[in-house]
Structures are given as C-alpha cells and as structure tokens.
Scaffold this motif. Structure first.
Motif, PDB file in Angstrom:
ATOM      1  N   VAL A 222       0.872  -1.173   0.000  1.00  0.00           N
ATOM      2  CA  VAL A 222       0.000   0.000   0.000  1.00  0.00           C
ATOM      3  C   VAL A 222       0.904   1.217   0.000  1.00  0.00           C
ATOM      4  CG1 VAL A 222      -1.829   1.256   1.189  1.00  0.00           C
ATOM      5  CG2 VAL A 222      -1.738  -1.251   1.329  1.00  0.00           C
ATOM      6  N   LEU A 223       0.799   2.024  -1.044  1.00  0.00           N
ATOM      7  CA  LEU A 223       1.713   3.138  -1.246  1.00  0.00           C
ATOM      8  C   LEU A 223       0.975   4.476  -1.166  1.00  0.00           C
ATOM      9  CD1 LEU A 223       3.603   1.712  -4.350  1.00  0.00           C
ATOM     10  CD2 LEU A 223       4.280   1.509  -1.944  1.00  0.00           C
ATOM     11  N   ALA A 224       1.590   5.438  -0.527  1.00  0.00           N
ATOM     12  CA  ALA A 224       1.013   6.783  -0.447  1.00  0.00           C
ATOM     13  C   ALA A 224       1.265   7.532  -1.755  1.00  0.00           C
ATOM     14  CB  ALA A 224       1.631   7.545   0.719  1.00  0.00           C
ATOM     15  N   LEU A 225       0.303   8.333  -2.148  1.00  0.00           N
ATOM     16  CA  LEU A 225       0.410   9.153  -3.345  1.00  0.00           C
ATOM     17  C   LEU A 225       0.309  10.631  -2.980  1.00  0.00           C
ATOM     18  CD1 LEU A 225      -1.969   7.104  -5.677  1.00  0.00           C
ATOM     19  CD2 LEU A 225       0.522   6.896  -5.488  1.00  0.00           C
ATOM     20  N   LYS A 226       0.803  11.484  -3.856  1.00  0.00           N
ATOM     21  CA  LYS A 226       0.706  12.932  -3.693  1.00  0.00           C
ATOM     22  C   LYS A 226      -0.114  13.506  -4.850  1.00  0.00           C
ATOM     23  CE  LYS A 226       3.884  13.671  -0.321  1.00  0.00           C
ATOM     24  NZ  LYS A 226       3.623  14.387   0.935  1.00  0.00           N
ATOM     25  N   PRO A 227      -0.683  14.694  -4.663  1.00  0.00           N
ATOM     26  CA  PRO A 227      -1.283  15.373  -5.814  1.00  0.00           C
ATOM     27  C   PRO A 227      -0.200  15.670  -6.855  1.00  0.00           C
ATOM     28  CG  PRO A 227      -1.960  16.412  -3.761  1.00  0.00           C
ATOM     29  CD  PRO A 227      -0.866  15.452  -3.410  1.00  0.00           C
ATOM     30  N   LYS A 228      -0.565  15.582  -8.101  1.00  0.00           N
ATOM     31  CA  LYS A 228       0.389  15.849  -9.179  1.00  0.00           C
ATOM     32  C   LYS A 228       0.861  17.301  -9.107  1.00  0.00           C
ATOM     33  CE  LYS A 228       0.657  15.761 -14.243  1.00  0.00           C
ATOM     34  NZ  LYS A 228      -0.117  15.438 -15.475  1.00  0.00           N
ATOM     35  N   PRO A 229       2.186  17.534  -9.010  1.00  0.00           N
ATOM     36  CA  PRO A 229       2.674  18.913  -8.902  1.00  0.00           C
ATOM     37  C   PRO A 229       2.666  19.604 -10.262  1.00  0.00           C
ATOM     38  CG  PRO A 229       4.517  17.397  -8.954  1.00  0.00           C
ATOM     39  CD  PRO A 229       3.268  16.546  -8.944  1.00  0.00           C
ATOM     40  N   PRO A 230       2.814  20.909 -10.279  1.00  0.00           N
ATOM     41  CA  PRO A 230       2.955  21.613 -11.554  1.00  0.00           C
ATOM     42  C   PRO A 230       4.221  21.170 -12.287  1.00  0.00           C
ATOM     43  CG  PRO A 230       2.489  23.145  -9.753  1.00  0.00           C
ATOM     44  CD  PRO A 230       2.797  21.820  -9.130  1.00  0.00           C
ATOM     45  N   GLN A 231       4.275  21.448 -13.583  1.00  0.00           N
ATOM     46  CA  GLN A 231       5.460  21.123 -14.371  1.00  0.00           C
ATOM     47  C   GLN A 231       6.669  21.874 -13.818  1.00  0.00           C
ATOM     48  OE1 GLN A 231       5.695  19.013 -17.279  1.00  0.00           O
ATOM     49  NE2 GLN A 231       7.847  19.299 -16.705  1.00  0.00           N
ATOM     50  N   GLN A 232       7.768  21.164 -13.614  1.00  0.00           N
ATOM     51  CA  GLN A 232       8.940  21.818 -13.056  1.00  0.00           C
ATOM     52  C   GLN A 232       9.774  22.498 -14.140  1.00  0.00           C
ATOM     53  OE1 GLN A 232      11.386  18.930 -11.038  1.00  0.00           O
ATOM     54  NE2 GLN A 232      11.885  17.800 -12.887  1.00  0.00           N
ATOM     55  N   LEU A 233      10.485  23.524 -13.715  1.00  0.00           N
ATOM     56  CA  LEU A 233      11.461  24.190 -14.556  1.00  0.00           C
ATOM     57  C   LEU A 233      12.840  24.010 -13.938  1.00  0.00           C
ATOM     58  CD1 LEU A 233       9.841  27.606 -15.607  1.00  0.00           C
ATOM     59  CD2 LEU A 233      10.176  25.558 -17.012  1.00  0.00           C
ATOM     60  N   VAL A 234      13.852  23.939 -14.809  1.00  0.00           N
ATOM     61  CA  VAL A 234      15.210  23.608 -14.375  1.00  0.00           C
ATOM     62  C   VAL A 234      16.154  24.758 -14.680  1.00  0.00           C
ATOM     63  CG1 VAL A 234      17.135  21.981 -14.648  1.00  0.00           C
ATOM     64  CG2 VAL A 234      14.774  21.158 -14.768  1.00  0.00           C
ATOM     65  N   LEU A 235      17.133  24.915 -13.799  1.00  0.00           N
ATOM     66  CA  LEU A 235      18.202  25.896 -13.973  1.00  0.00           C
ATOM     67  C   LEU A 235      19.528  25.152 -14.011  1.00  0.00           C
ATOM     68  CD1 LEU A 235      18.839  29.173 -12.025  1.00  0.00           C
ATOM     69  CD2 LEU A 235      20.416  27.260 -11.694  1.00  0.00           C
ATOM     70  N   ALA A 236      20.435  25.567 -14.879  1.00  0.00           N
ATOM     71  CA  ALA A 236      21.791  25.026 -14.913  1.00  0.00           C
ATOM     72  C   ALA A 236      22.774  26.115 -14.528  1.00  0.00           C
ATOM     73  CB  ALA A 236      22.117  24.489 -16.299  1.00  0.00           C
ATOM     74  N   ALA A 237      23.675  25.802 -13.617  1.00  0.00           N
ATOM     75  CA  ALA A 237      24.690  26.761 -13.182  1.00  0.00           C
ATOM     76  C   ALA A 237      26.067  26.130 -13.317  1.00  0.00           C
ATOM     77  CB  ALA A 237      24.444  27.190 -11.734  1.00  0.00           C
ATOM     78  N   GLU A 238      26.987  26.880 -13.950  1.00  0.00           N
ATOM     79  CA  GLU A 238      28.356  26.400 -14.133  1.00  0.00           C
ATOM     80  C   GLU A 238      29.257  27.006 -13.061  1.00  0.00           C
ATOM     81  OE1 GLU A 238      29.864  26.949 -18.119  1.00  0.00           O
ATOM     82  OE2 GLU A 238      27.808  27.146 -18.868  1.00  0.00           O
ATOM     83  N   PHE A 239      30.229  26.190 -12.607  1.00  0.00           N
ATOM     84  CA  PHE A 239      31.146  26.646 -11.564  1.00  0.00           C
ATOM     85  C   PHE A 239      32.582  26.317 -11.950  1.00  0.00           C
ATOM     86  CE2 PHE A 239      27.098  26.193  -9.482  1.00  0.00           C
ATOM     87  CZ  PHE A 239      27.042  27.272  -8.603  1.00  0.00           C
ATOM     88  N   ALA A 240      33.497  27.163 -11.477  1.00  0.00           N
ATOM     89  CA  ALA A 240      34.919  26.953 -11.758  1.00  0.00           C
ATOM     90  C   ALA A 240      35.551  25.945 -10.809  1.00  0.00           C
ATOM     91  CB  ALA A 240      35.665  28.287 -11.680  1.00  0.00           C
ATOM     92  N   SER A 241      34.802  25.503  -9.821  1.00  0.00           N
ATOM     93  CA  SER A 241      35.292  24.466  -8.900  1.00  0.00           C
ATOM     94  C   SER A 241      34.113  23.739  -8.294  1.00  0.00           C
ATOM     95  CB  SER A 241      36.156  25.073  -7.791  1.00  0.00           C
ATOM     96  OG  SER A 241      35.359  25.827  -6.899  1.00  0.00           O
ATOM     97  N   ALA A 242      34.360  22.478  -7.913  1.00  0.00           N
ATOM     98  CA  ALA A 242      33.319  21.711  -7.237  1.00  0.00           C
ATOM     99  C   ALA A 242      33.012  22.326  -5.871  1.00  0.00           C
ATOM    100  CB  ALA A 242      33.753  20.255  -7.079  1.00  0.00           C
ATOM    101  N   ALA A 243      34.027  22.903  -5.237  1.00  0.00           N
ATOM    102  CA  ALA A 243      33.821  23.532  -3.928  1.00  0.00           C
ATOM    103  C   ALA A 243      32.829  24.680  -4.028  1.00  0.00           C
ATOM    104  CB  ALA A 243      35.154  24.024  -3.363  1.00  0.00           C
TER     105      ALA A 243
END
Length: 468
Positions: A222-243
């Motif tokens: 028996v599994l719990a469900l959630k209401p369907k969320p709105p469509q997600q939007l994604v952001l990409a960020a570049e970095f000069a170091s993993a830190a």
C-alpha cells in the motif's frame, strides 16, 4: 526455454525439489535450464560473487509464493528474492543451490484511490508504469530511481530506493504505508495500514523496507500518493570548482528553498555525457549544478536560486525557458551513469551520503583518491540531500586496474564515514558493502540486527550472505 517436470535435468535432490515445487506451481513458472537460470544469477553490481541457482520460480499469486517458501523451509533450501535485478549492491545475487524467487510476474496494480491517495500494487509492478498510471488521475508517486523504466516496486522496497526528487519528496520508505509479506515458513503477515495516520504497535512496515529480502517476501504494498505537482522548470549553473558548486548547495538549503531537484555533475561526468550524447554541455566547467522547482511560480524560485549560485561564484547561470528545455537538461543528468560506463567499459558505482555541509570535502577527497590510484572517477550527486555516486571507471580485463578500482571504492566509503556520513544512501548493502555495514553500525548494532533476522528467519534461508 521453459523446463517442464519431464524435461528438467534431474537427480535425487533436484527431482525432489522440482516435484514439490510443481505440486503448487504451473510448469511454466519453474525454470531449470542452466542457460536460462544463469541469467538470474546476479544484479548489476561489480565485484559481487554469484552462485548457481538450482531453480528459478516465477509465481503469479500470493498462494504460489507461500507454496515456494513452505517447500524451501521443509527442504532447508536458501531462497533469493528478485525484482528486475537493476540493483547495484549484489543484493539479488544467487547463492549455489538456491531457489531464485523472481516476482516480476506479479505485476498488477490492484487499486488506485484518489480519495485516500493510495495505490495498492503487487511487487512486480515497474516504477514507471505505476507513475504513469497515477499521473493520468492527477496524482504522483514521487520515488524515481534512475532505473525507473525497469526497476520494480518490490525491488525499490527491498533496497529502500531513492531518486532525483528525494530532496523535496523523500525516499521509498516514506511512501510505504502497509505490506503483505510471506514469511520464511510460508505464513502471510500484513503490516501497517491504508489510513493517513496509524501508530498501532511496532512499525514493522519500515522494518521490511530496505531489508533486501532477508526478512520476508513482499507480495503486496500500500503506497502513499501525492497530488500531481505543476510542471517543473530547471536551472543550470556552471562553476569553476566543485567547492563553489557545493557552497551554492549550502546557500540554497540554508536559505529555506525547497527545490524538487538539486543535482551535481563534476567535470569528468560532463565530459563523459558529451562524449556519449553530443549534447554540447560546457566542458570548461568544473561542476554543473542543476536545480528544479515544481512550485506555482518556478521562474521566481529559479531566479532566487540563480542569485545564490552567482554569490557562490557561478560563472554562468542559465534558467530553462520551458518544459522541453528543462527535460533536455535532466536527460543529461539521467545519462550520467551510462556515459561513465562507456569511458572504460565497467564501473563501480558508490553510494556514499554525507551531511550537506561536508559535500565539498567528499568531492575533493574523491578527486585525490582518483589521482592516487590513477583512475577516472566521475561524481554525480543528489546534492540536495548529500547523496553522492562516485563512479569508478575501469577495464575489467586489466587485473591491476580492477585491484585499484576496488581499493579506491573502499577508500571512498571510508572517507564518507570519516565525514559523518553513511556507506549507502539508497542502493543498499547486499554483498558489496556488508563488511562496511559492521564498521558503520558497530558491534552492538550488528548484534541487534542479527537478532531481528533470527526472529523472522530462524533457519537463515532468506537471502543468505547479504547485509551481514
């Protein structure tokens, strides 16, 4: 090839086993051809020994599972439960002479209730199949392992799987409300509930989640469900170091933001994805951070997070304009493990989880380990919850490289523990990490876990040799 009672190779031991199994199973549910059963010997983990099963059974009903377990108990035979065998710890690997119990044919969605917000399913239901079925009713089943198109709900429960959305929605354990479990002796036990709340007795449901088939066979969930969320939007960020990327993660979480996804890919991974997919990701970056929001105003949330990334030193921040562009970015992340495997042909995928505040230390440490062992190790991470997948790339035909790969894998786990983390965030222990489980939980914890195992499986026939 399906072996019938007459066609199966027989000796006194296997003949007795087959006769007993076929007394309660149809002939097409019992496989004995060695070429066929060999395909069920192991999951997708490297460096994990696998034995030769005596037989593979594929039941379709709870009663058939009970019959298998009664037979195994009477004959004192080990039983190895399996789902789709997409696991990465050897938890589904066969042992010599065992009965492999494959639950893939128990694949019915029994109920979806929009009012109660639950789904009732059999263990062989594929994760993506359930997700699409509930989506059509305006609901959502959030756990989404990377193998969601193949992995089964039973396997997800057995290994307590996670996924990309854990930072907001949590892992499999948080969605399992109740279970029907066939015990080692064939008895059927129900745990948990289908109500929104319930605290009657010990939480045995949670005990079975992540138990890797060592305590019982899950035949219904028996599994719990959630209401369907709105469509997600994604952001990409570049970095000069993993830190710097990890600093951005800390700023985002400390700022109270609740992204639906917060993923990190290091330089090695980005290059591997480009080589495989020709996506044109920026190879000048040392770390690529992907953040997503499925709120009512995702653009505003992305803007706020983008500003935090810039404060942490991001060299470029690119928010997606629409769902299609967002999906393209996520496809790059989903391609990571396949791309890293293509680097040398074989990978060992680690699963170390650390406090978010130590994420940068782990990634720096992995880079040092890669240099020390002269290996390519790419890191992809569910950065929002500190769960990293350092992926060791090596040539399986080179014995020295295999040795160095195994040593580096162990050093990464040791580093994770030193940083206050855990050896596994979502893949489980299985065979691959059982030596490390003892180090993490200590002698008293190990004693208590073995005592629990003894209560549920006094003969030790359920998935022996796994966990500890």
């Amino acid at each position: 090839m399906i072996m019938s009672r007459i066609e199966a190779p027989r000796d006194e031991a296997t003949g007795n086993l087959l006769d007993r199994l076929l007394a309660g199973l149809p002939a097409d549910a019992v496989l004995t051809d060695p070429d066929v059963t060999a395909a069920y010997a192991n999951d997708m983990a490297s460096f994990c020994p696998a034995g030769t099963p005596a037989v593979v059974v594929l039941p379709r009903t709870v009663e058939q599972v009970q019959h298998v377990m009664r037979t195994a108990t009477e004959l004192r035979l080990p039983v190895v439960p399996q789902g789709a065998r997409t696991g990465l710890s050897g938890a589904a690997n066969a042992t010599d002479g065992c009965v492999v119990l494959s639950l893939t044919r128990m694949d019915r969605i029994l109920e979806i209730s929009p009012v109660d917000r639950i789904a009732v399913v059999e263990p062989g239901v594929v994760n993506a199949t359930l997700s699409r079925a509930v989506d059509a009713l305006g609901l959502c089943y959030p756990p989404d392992p990377s193998s969601w198109e193949m992995c089964t709900i039973g396997g997800n429960i057995g290994t307590a799987s996670g996924g990309l959305c854990c930072v907001k929605y949590g892992v499999t354990a948080e969605y399992v409300l109740g279970l029907d479990v066939v015990l080692a002796d064939g008895r059927l036990m129900s745990t948990g509930r289908r109500t929104a709340k319930g605290v009657a007795g010990y939480d045995l449901t949670r005990l079975f989640v992540g138990s890797e088939g060592s305590l019982g066979i899950v035949v219904r969930a028996v599994l719990a469900l959630k209401p369907k969320p709105p469509q997600q939007l994604v952001l990409a960020a570049e970095f000069a170091s993993a830190a710097a990327a990890c600093d951005a993660v800390c700023r985002i979480m400390a700022g109270g933001h609740v992204p639906s996804l917060l993923e990190l890919m290091d330089r090695t991974t980005v290059k591997a994805v480009n080589a495989l997919t020709r996506m044109g990701l920026p190879e000048t970056t040392e770390a690529l951070l992907l953040a997503a929001f499925d709120t009512t105003d995702p653009a505003a949330d992305l803007a706020a997070v983008g500003a935090l990334c810039e404060q942490a030193g991001a060299t470029q921040v690119v928010p997606a304009d629409d769902a299609a562009e967002s999906e393209l970015l996520l496809q790059a992340r989903r391609s990571s493990l396949v791309a890293l495997e293509a680097v040398k042909g074989t990978t060992m995928i680690d699963d170390v989880c650390v406090p978010r505040s130590r994420l940068g230390d782990l990634i720096e440490g992995v880079e040092a380990i890669a240099d020390k062992h002269r290996l390519t190790i790419g890191v992809v991470a569910h950065a929002g919850d500190g769960n990293t997948h350092p992926t060791v790339c090596f040539d399986a035909q080179d014995p020295d490289e295999c040795r160095r790969a195994r040593e580096s894998f162990d050093e990464i786990m040791a580093l994770g523990l030193e940083l206050g983390g855990t050896i596994t965030g979502e893949h489980g222990v299985g065979v691959l990490k059982k030596e490390w489980l003892a180090r993490e939980i200590g002698p008293v914890g190990l004693e208590m876990q073995r005592a629990v195992k003894q209560v549920f499986d006094p003969l030790g026939i359920l998935n022996p040799g796994k966990l500890f």
